[in-house]
Design an enzyme around this catalytic site. Structure first.
Site, PDB file in Angstrom:
ATOM      1  N   TYR A 204       2.903 134.190  24.063  1.00 40.71           N
ATOM      2  CA  TYR A 204       3.295 134.683  25.387  1.00 40.71           C
ATOM      3  C   TYR A 204       2.110 135.345  26.097  1.00 40.71           C
ATOM      4  CZ  TYR A 204       7.665 133.907  23.034  1.00 40.71           C
ATOM      5  OH  TYR A 204       8.664 133.340  22.301  1.00 40.71           O
TER       6      TYR A 204
ATOM      7  N   TYR B  16      18.338 134.417  20.983  1.00 40.76           N
ATOM      8  CA  TYR B  16      17.006 133.786  20.989  1.00 40.76           C
ATOM      9  C   TYR B  16      16.966 132.780  19.840  1.00 40.76           C
ATOM     10  CZ  TYR B  16      12.090 132.836  20.496  1.00 40.76           C
ATOM     11  OH  TYR B  16      10.889 132.175  20.389  1.00 40.76           O
TER      12      TYR B  16
ATOM     13  N   ASP C 276      22.032 130.350  13.103  1.00 36.53           N
ATOM     14  CA  ASP C 276      20.574 130.464  13.083  1.00 36.53           C
ATOM     15  C   ASP C 276      20.217 131.695  12.247  1.00 36.53           C
ATOM     16  OD1 ASP C 276      17.948 131.074  13.602  1.00 36.53           O
ATOM     17  OD2 ASP C 276      18.047 130.709  15.762  1.00 36.53           O
TER      18      ASP C 276
ATOM     19  N   LYS D 281      10.987 131.409   8.838  1.00 36.06           N
ATOM     20  CA  LYS D 281      10.323 132.711   8.695  1.00 36.06           C
ATOM     21  C   LYS D 281      10.066 133.109   7.236  1.00 36.06           C
ATOM     22  CE  LYS D 281      11.442 134.755  13.182  1.00 36.06           C
ATOM     23  NZ  LYS D 281      10.138 135.017  13.729  1.00 36.06           N
TER      24      LYS D 281
HETATM   25  C1  LIG Z   1      16.626 133.688  15.415  1.00 34.45           C
HETATM   26  C2  LIG Z   1      15.401 132.864  15.655  1.00 34.45           C
HETATM   27  N1  LIG Z   1      15.524 131.535  15.813  1.00 34.45           N
HETATM   28  C3  LIG Z   1      14.446 130.746  16.014  1.00 34.45           C
HETATM   29  C4  LIG Z   1      13.179 131.287  16.078  1.00 34.45           C
HETATM   30  C5  LIG Z   1      11.998 130.384  16.315  1.00 34.45           C
HETATM   31  O1  LIG Z   1      11.234 130.276  15.139  1.00 34.45           O
HETATM   32  P1  LIG Z   1       9.702 129.811  15.227  1.00 34.45           P
HETATM   33  O2  LIG Z   1       8.967 130.890  15.929  1.00 34.45           O
HETATM   34  O3  LIG Z   1       9.313 129.640  13.796  1.00 34.45           O
HETATM   35  O4  LIG Z   1       9.695 128.521  15.978  1.00 34.45           O
HETATM   36  C6  LIG Z   1      13.018 132.668  15.928  1.00 34.45           C
HETATM   37  C7  LIG Z   1      11.673 133.268  16.033  1.00 34.45           C
HETATM   38  O5  LIG Z   1      11.496 134.435  16.302  1.00 34.45           O
HETATM   39  C8  LIG Z   1      14.149 133.482  15.708  1.00 34.45           C
HETATM   40  O6  LIG Z   1      14.056 134.811  15.573  1.00 34.45           O
END
Ligand SMILES: Cc1ncc(COP(=O)(O)O)c(C=O)c1O
Length: 467
Positions: free
Chosen positions: A55, A183, A284, A313
């Protein structure tokens, strides 16, 4: 644009490295090159001018801090300072840096192969990792699709849901249902289910798919299901069910959308609504997975399981980029029997053997269960250590769940001031919007955790302009 571009530096950059490496790079004898200490001032300036950071603008407004090594919970900066990492490199480094077991797993795999394509070929690290994931995953998730980042795993999850609905004769079900404040990543499919106001929707109006958003779940992990929210969600979902393929949600913790916690009963409600209306539930767990909230997966707090689940992650303990989308046998069989007879995705670096080996080693470390005591200990430490922040003027809320501690201000953080205050306390934090927060490595000890809490409080003071 071209005219205003700064000229590249003319002198050769001095590198520190092995003689053999220098020879290969320059094509000259190692004796003709001097290997000097890294000139960090110059590196930082090059970084500022040429390298995009997350960003970020170019040139960057704030210089990035150069890290030369990391060990345990500490990052070592080029000037010799050490910072306790209060961020676990954005939720990932749960076992700390340079963990001997993770280092060894990577070295061992490197002796065999770094990578091979996954189309038509397979390898033990991927198969064993898939076996382990299926073993520990909630419910009946039996199949694993390896992706290269969290965002890509969300794309895959969305594709699975769309292909699945198509395969059962409902091609009109192309929209997703989610809640505000979420997110899910930065790729286009993922962005379209991020919060439409706090996310990046306004920048990509007309390009992102238009999904259905309900109000965000009321705040509070411990609060009972809010009747009004339940009614609102049930009504919205029922009204749009004919065009919906799936519900997608971050279970219990909304991360980058606002670091908010909601009741597990919200998940339970959504699970029931999905079943009632023939929708798939995508959870997610990219941020919440692998123990961060006190349960191995956050959906365990609700005692429910999804049809499709994304992890990433901490999957590799912060060593390599790797994510995975898991699904039930029913989802997999439906897709495989449908149009195309295959899931239409296949990244080049799918199931990278090094990343899979790191992930297996990380899951081995989690298997002994000590993460549970550590996360519970960190939760107590954060509750105690962050409590004084409640008394600070300008602080709107202080909340803790598992190994996540959040101080929410009444206004946006002054990033430079807050970061400098934390660094002066020997701690690395990365505040955003109105949030100063921490999710430290599980191996952090009591004293280090107390330092992190003190740094969060000091950063909150500075970000509020309190001297
Ligand atoms: C809940 C969630 N989903 C998806 C993502 C995206 O993951 P990446 O940054 O590995 O693409 C993140 C990243 O912060 C996240 O916190």
């Amino acid at each position: 644009m071209g005219a205003s571009r700064p000229a590249p530096p003319s002198r050769t950059y001095p590198i520190r490295g092995s003689a053999r490496c220098a020879e290969r790079v320059s094509g000259t004898s190692p004796c003709t090159r001097t290997s000097t200490l890294t000139d960090w001032a110059e590196l930082q300036e090059l970084d500022r001018r040429h390298v995009w950071h997350p960003y970020g603008a170019l040139p960057a407004q704030l210089p990035a801090l150069p890290v030369v090594s990391a060990e345990g919970v500490r990052l070592r900066l080029a000037d010799g300072r050490e910072l306790i990492d209060g961020m676990s490199s954005w939720w990932c480094a749960v076992h700390g840096y340079r963990h001997p077991a993770l280092d060894a797993a990577l070295r061992e795999q490197l002796e065999r192969m770094a990578h091979v394509m996954f189309g038509g070929l397979t390898h033990e690290p991927a198969v064993r990792l898939a076996e382990r994931l299926v073993d520990i995953a909630p419910g009946d998730l039996q199949h694993v699709f390896f992706a290269d980042s969290g965002s890509v795993s969300v794309e895959v999850a969305i594709k699975m849901a769309l292909q699945c609905q198509r395969a059962i004769g409902r091609p009109e079900r192309t929209r997703l249902f989610t809640v505000r404040g979420g997110y899910h990543g930065d790729t286009f499919g993922a962005m379209a289910v991020c919060d439409p106001v706090g996310g990046m929707h306004s920048l990509f109006t007309g390009v992102l798919a238009e999904h259905v958003f309900a109000d965000r779940p009321p705040d509070g992990f411990d609060r009972p299901l809010d009747d009004r929210w339940a009614e609102h969600v049930s009504e919205q979902l029922g009204r749009h069910a004919h065009e919906l393929a799936a519900v997608i949600l971050e279970p219990v913790v909304q991360g980058a959308g606002g670091m908010r916690f909601h009741s597990p009963q919200c998940l339970d409600l959504l699970r029931r609504l999905c079943d009632e209306h023939g929708l798939l539930l995508i959870l997610d767990e990219i941020a919440t997975g692998f123990g961060r909230t006190g349960a191995l997966f956050a959906c365990e707090h609700a005692g429910i399981a999804p049809d499709i689940m994304c992890v990433g992650k901490a999957l590799t303990g912060g060593y390599m980029t790797l994510a995975a989308t898991l699904c039930t046998a029913e989802v997999a069989q439906t897709i495989s029997a449908g149009e195309g007879e295959a899931l239409m995705h296949g990244p080049t670096y799918m199931a990278n053997p090094l990343a899979c080996s790191a992930a297996r080693a990380s899951l081995d470390l989690l298997a002994d269960g000590t993460w549970r005591e550590n996360v519970a200990r960190i939760e107590r430490g954060l509750q105690e250590g962050l409590a004084p922040a409640r008394e600070l003027p300008g602080v709107a809320d202080v909340r803790v769940l598992g190994a996540i501690g959040v101080v929410q201000l009444e206004h946006h953080v002054d990033l430079a001031a807050a970061t400098a205050a934390a660094v002066a306390h020997g701690v690395w934090l990365r505040p955003f919007r109105d949030l100063i927060y921490t999710m430290p490595p599980y191996v952090i000890d009591e004293r280090e955790l107390a330092r992190v809490c003190a740094a969060v409080i000091e950063a909150s003071r500075c970000a509020s302009g309190i001297k």
